[in-house]
Scaffold this motif. Structure first.
Motif, PDB file in Angstrom:
ATOM      1  N   ALA A  43       4.653  -1.510   8.279  1.00 58.01           N
ATOM      2  CA  ALA A  43       4.534  -0.241   7.546  1.00 58.01           C
ATOM      3  C   ALA A  43       3.171   0.402   7.790  1.00 58.01           C
ATOM      4  CB  ALA A  43       4.766  -0.473   6.060  1.00 58.01           C
ATOM      5  N   ILE A  44       2.127  -0.409   7.780  1.00 55.59           N
ATOM      6  CA  ILE A  44       0.784   0.113   8.037  1.00 55.59           C
ATOM      7  C   ILE A  44       0.710   0.706   9.441  1.00 55.59           C
ATOM      8  CG2 ILE A  44      -1.653  -0.504   8.280  1.00 55.59           C
ATOM      9  CD1 ILE A  44      -1.172  -2.683   6.143  1.00 55.59           C
ATOM     10  N   GLU A  45       1.332   0.030  10.416  1.00 56.80           N
ATOM     11  CA  GLU A  45       1.369   0.569  11.778  1.00 56.80           C
ATOM     12  C   GLU A  45       2.069   1.926  11.791  1.00 56.80           C
ATOM     13  OE1 GLU A  45       3.231  -2.251  14.346  1.00 56.80           O
ATOM     14  OE2 GLU A  45       1.825  -3.857  13.842  1.00 56.80           O
ATOM     15  N   GLY A  46       3.143   2.055  11.000  1.00 57.55           N
ATOM     16  CA  GLY A  46       3.847   3.321  10.938  1.00 57.55           C
ATOM     17  C   GLY A  46       2.997   4.437  10.367  1.00 57.55           C
ATOM     18  N   VAL A  47       2.221   4.120   9.336  1.00 55.92           N
ATOM     19  CA  VAL A  47       1.307   5.110   8.769  1.00 55.92           C
ATOM     20  C   VAL A  47       0.310   5.558   9.817  1.00 55.92           C
ATOM     21  CG1 VAL A  47      -0.536   5.506   7.084  1.00 55.92           C
ATOM     22  CG2 VAL A  47       1.531   4.272   6.398  1.00 55.92           C
ATOM     23  N   ARG A  48      -0.284   4.591  10.500  1.00 49.42           N
ATOM     24  CA  ARG A  48      -1.355   4.908  11.447  1.00 49.42           C
ATOM     25  C   ARG A  48      -0.838   5.586  12.717  1.00 49.42           C
ATOM     26  NH1 ARG A  48      -5.509   3.754   8.953  1.00 49.42           N
ATOM     27  NH2 ARG A  48      -5.807   1.912   7.631  1.00 49.42           N
ATOM     28  N   ALA A  49       0.450   5.431  13.006  1.00 47.02           N
ATOM     29  CA  ALA A  49       1.012   6.142  14.152  1.00 47.02           C
ATOM     30  C   ALA A  49       0.954   7.651  13.939  1.00 47.02           C
ATOM     31  CB  ALA A  49       2.463   5.709  14.372  1.00 47.02           C
ATOM     32  N   VAL A  50       0.972   8.070  12.684  1.00 49.30           N
ATOM     33  CA  VAL A  50       0.933   9.492  12.353  1.00 49.30           C
ATOM     34  C   VAL A  50      -0.444   9.916  11.871  1.00 49.30           C
ATOM     35  CG1 VAL A  50       1.891  11.258  10.804  1.00 49.30           C
ATOM     36  CG2 VAL A  50       3.389   9.510  11.799  1.00 49.30           C
ATOM     37  N   ALA A  51      -1.089   9.065  11.096  1.00 46.41           N
ATOM     38  CA  ALA A  51      -2.407   9.375  10.521  1.00 46.41           C
ATOM     39  C   ALA A  51      -3.350   8.207  10.797  1.00 46.41           C
ATOM     40  CB  ALA A  51      -2.277   9.621   9.017  1.00 46.41           C
ATOM     41  N   PRO A  52      -3.954   8.164  11.986  1.00 45.68           N
ATOM     42  CA  PRO A  52      -4.774   7.012  12.388  1.00 45.68           C
ATOM     43  C   PRO A  52      -5.912   6.693  11.439  1.00 45.68           C
ATOM     44  CG  PRO A  52      -4.344   8.456  14.253  1.00 45.68           C
ATOM     45  CD  PRO A  52      -3.866   9.183  13.045  1.00 45.68           C
ATOM     46  N   MET A 199       6.036   9.650   7.015  1.00 43.18           N
ATOM     47  CA  MET A 199       4.725  10.303   6.979  1.00 43.18           C
ATOM     48  C   MET A 199       4.784  11.695   7.589  1.00 43.18           C
ATOM     49  SD  MET A 199       3.196   8.083   5.314  1.00 43.18           S
ATOM     50  CE  MET A 199       1.663   8.979   5.237  1.00 43.18           C
ATOM     51  N   ASP A 200       5.609  11.859   8.601  1.00 40.86           N
ATOM     52  CA  ASP A 200       5.808  13.200   9.173  1.00 40.86           C
ATOM     53  C   ASP A 200       6.488  14.139   8.184  1.00 40.86           C
ATOM     54  OD1 ASP A 200       4.639  13.191  11.694  1.00 40.86           O
ATOM     55  OD2 ASP A 200       6.371  12.188  12.611  1.00 40.86           O
ATOM     56  N   ARG A 201       7.257  13.558   7.249  1.00 46.53           N
ATOM     57  CA  ARG A 201       8.064  14.351   6.330  1.00 46.53           C
ATOM     58  C   ARG A 201       7.482  14.417   4.916  1.00 46.53           C
ATOM     59  NH1 ARG A 201      12.842  12.175   5.017  1.00 46.53           N
ATOM     60  NH2 ARG A 201      13.481  14.252   4.294  1.00 46.53           N
ATOM     61  N   VAL A 202       6.256  14.008   4.723  1.00 47.73           N
ATOM     62  CA  VAL A 202       5.672  13.961   3.383  1.00 47.73           C
ATOM     63  C   VAL A 202       5.841  15.287   2.654  1.00 47.73           C
ATOM     64  CG1 VAL A 202       3.470  13.887   2.144  1.00 47.73           C
ATOM     65  CG2 VAL A 202       4.036  12.079   3.751  1.00 47.73           C
ATOM     66  N   GLU A 203       5.636  16.377   3.352  1.00 49.02           N
ATOM     67  CA  GLU A 203       5.730  17.695   2.712  1.00 49.02           C
ATOM     68  C   GLU A 203       7.165  18.067   2.374  1.00 49.02           C
ATOM     69  OE1 GLU A 203       3.125  19.329   1.733  1.00 49.02           O
ATOM     70  OE2 GLU A 203       1.782  17.835   2.627  1.00 49.02           O
TER      71      GLU A 203
END
Length: 280
Positions: A43-52, A199-203
């Motif tokens: 999950a952390i890797e997924g976050v950082r893929a969008v927001a390093p 993370m891409d869809r947060v908005e």
């Protein structure tokens, strides 16, 4: 960006017995903790893929401990308090290792807060589990809950409250202590990709605010002895130490309904002095 990851030990691949979770003995739950750590790191890797540069806080939400701080890669370990009540600068909440609410048919290790003592929670007349309560607390602070990984019943429950949420199924429930588990590497890859999508869809994912104040929480216990403890301690505090009432949740705002049920009322979820605050 700032993200809070809420974790539990019952939801990962490979976990389908309370012997793996209802213990403080690390030797018994080591394998379960290993599975959870791998899924959290994905999950952390997924976050950082969008927001390093994102700040990623990871809360160990399992009562006897479900995560080892040393196993986290790229996240800050939190093991105390209820950080989901304090999301002042947070942008999104994620759940990893989540189980379904108490009473869910064929849901592995399902429970609500306590697997040993609670029959159900109802908030404003709606059956709720840990996911709905914490997503609502986040939502009342304006923070969306955007992702959940857990068994198939937990993911269905999440989508009932937050239809837009991204989810990943880790296993398929066959009973309260039975599940068909998916391949752990496939699950980790899907968690990584699912979190990145979230993370891409947060908005696009609105904060969950579906249950409006004022709030009435009904808790039904499995055993009347739980009510006796509340009555005994609460009465003692009110009689001898009334000034301590606000800091002892079991003595605040509780009405006894019957031998196994209590009711707690509050105007807000976020008041630290309310009995509701201390039970969610």
């Amino acid at each position: 960006m700032h993200v809070l990851v809420i974790t539990d030990l019952e939801g990962p691949v490979g976990v389908d017995s309370f012997r793996q979770t209802r213990t403080g003995r690390t030797d018994r739950k080591r394998a379960a903790m290993d599975h959870l750590a791998r899924e959290v790191n994905a999950a952390i890797e997924g976050v950082r893929a969008v927001a390093p540069d994102a700040a990623v806080d990871v809360w160990d939400g399992h009562g006897s401990g479900g995560l080892r701080e040393a196993d986290l890669v790229g996240g800050r370990y939190l093991d105390g308090g209820r950080p989901y009540f304090h999301l002042h600068d947070c942008d999104a909440v994620l759940f990893v290792g989540q189980h379904a609410m108490a009473g869910t048919p064929n849901a592995p290790l399902c429970h609500t807060y306590s697997s040993l003592s609670v029959d159900y929670y109802k908030l404003n007349g709606v059956f709720v589990g840990e996911f709905a309560c914490r997503a609502l607390i986040a939502g009342r602070q304006g923070v969306p809950t955007v992702f959940l990984a857990g068994d198939d019943k937990a993911t269905l429950e999440a989508r009932q409250f937050v239809p837009e949420i991204e989810t990943v199924v880790t296993k398929y429930g066959r009973g309260r202590e039975s599940a068909r588990h998916r391949d752990r590497d496939e699950v980790r890859a899907e968690i990584r990709d699912g979190v990145a999508t979230a993370m891409d869809r947060v908005e696009e994912i609105p904060p969950y605010t579906g249950l409006e104040p004022p709030y009435t929480l009904e808790i039904r216990y499995l055993d009347p002895s739980n009510i006796s403890k509340i009555d005994r301690v609460g009465g003692w505090v009110r009689k001898y130490l009334p000034f301590l009432g606000p800091v002892l949740p079991i003595a605040t705002g509780v009405t006894r309904v019957d031998s196994r049920t209590i009711r707690v009322r509050a105007d807000t979820l976020l008041d630290p002095e309310s009995g509701l605050y201390h039970r969610l």
